[in-house]
Design an enzyme around this catalytic site. Structure first.
Site, PDB file in Angstrom:
ATOM      1  N   HIS A 143       0.839  -1.202   0.000  1.00 48.96           N
ATOM      2  CA  HIS A 143       0.000   0.000   0.000  1.00 48.96           C
ATOM      3  C   HIS A 143       0.874   1.252   0.000  1.00 48.96           C
ATOM      4  O   HIS A 143       2.064   1.203   0.343  1.00 48.96           O
ATOM      5  CB  HIS A 143      -0.926   0.014   1.227  1.00 48.96           C
ATOM      6  CG  HIS A 143      -0.170   0.006   2.529  1.00 48.96           C
ATOM      7  ND1 HIS A 143       0.401   1.134   3.068  1.00 48.96           N
ATOM      8  CD2 HIS A 143       0.120  -1.003   3.367  1.00 48.96           C
ATOM      9  CE1 HIS A 143       1.008   0.826   4.197  1.00 48.96           C
ATOM     10  NE2 HIS A 143       0.856  -0.483   4.403  1.00 48.96           N
ATOM     11  N   GLU A 187      -2.115  -7.051   7.246  1.00 46.95           N
ATOM     12  CA  GLU A 187      -0.774  -7.040   7.821  1.00 46.95           C
ATOM     13  C   GLU A 187      -0.725  -7.988   9.021  1.00 46.95           C
ATOM     14  O   GLU A 187      -1.769  -8.332   9.601  1.00 46.95           O
ATOM     15  CB  GLU A 187      -0.418  -5.615   8.256  1.00 46.95           C
ATOM     16  CG  GLU A 187       0.931  -5.445   8.917  1.00 46.95           C
ATOM     17  CD  GLU A 187       2.105  -5.845   8.039  1.00 46.95           C
ATOM     18  OE1 GLU A 187       2.336  -7.058   7.882  1.00 46.95           O
ATOM     19  OE2 GLU A 187       2.810  -4.949   7.540  1.00 46.95           O
TER      20      GLU A 187
END
Length: 168
Positions: free
Chosen positions: A16, A89
């Site tokens: 990202h 994550e």
């Protein structure tokens, strides 16, 4: 990074765009922080290279920073976009929100002990890198099931990408 499957599916995986916490050196884990102005500029800078990939769809983590990045890349392309929590994550447990460089000094013994564990690296009350790998691979396998010759952008996180690279 590109990952090819037996069915001719190509996964192009990327992290990202930068967030406010990234710039502060904070561990985000599964907490979220908005994209920073630099992150917004990254999305703009990546538009042309990503367009050249001639993608068929986008798969991303369901965390806000990955979704914002994926939506930014999809603004003009209007591709099918799916989010999957298995691409999140690593859960950094009690270390979430801590400044990484301070953590390495303030909790040095625990950090060093965990780092030596390799795939079993697990922050206190968090998850192991092996767990991250297993769920990420499952997400990619599920999206690939039944598909042939597709080009898929996967927007995930540093921890997920590291696990995939180490696995390869």
């Amino acid at each position: 990074m590109a990952i090819n499957s037996d069915q001719g599916i190509q996964f192009f995986v990327m992290r990202h765009a930068a967030t406010v916490w990234n710039h502060a050196g904070r561990i985000q884990g599964q907490a979220d922080s908005p994209l920073s102005p630099a992150g917004q500029r990254q999305i703009q800078a990546w538009q042309t290279p990503i367009a050249l990939l001639k993608l068929d769809e986008i798969l991303c983590s369901d965390l806000g920073r990955a979704l914002a990045t994926a939506r930014g890349h999809n603004r003009d392309a209007d591709l099918p976009l799916t989010s999957d929590p298995r691409l999140r994550e690593q859960d950094w447990g009690r270390w979430t929100g801590r400044v990484h460089r301070r953590l390495k000094n303030e909790d040095a013994a625990t950090y060093a002990r965990q780092t030596k564990r390799g795939w079993q690296f697990r922050p206190p009350a968090g998850e192991s890198q092996l767990q991250v790998l297993e769920r990420a691979l499952a997400a990619l396998a599920d999206i690939a099931a039944g598909l042939i010759k597709r080009r898929i952008l996967v927007v995930a996180h540093e921890g997920v990408l590291k696990c995939l690279v180490y696995h390869l």
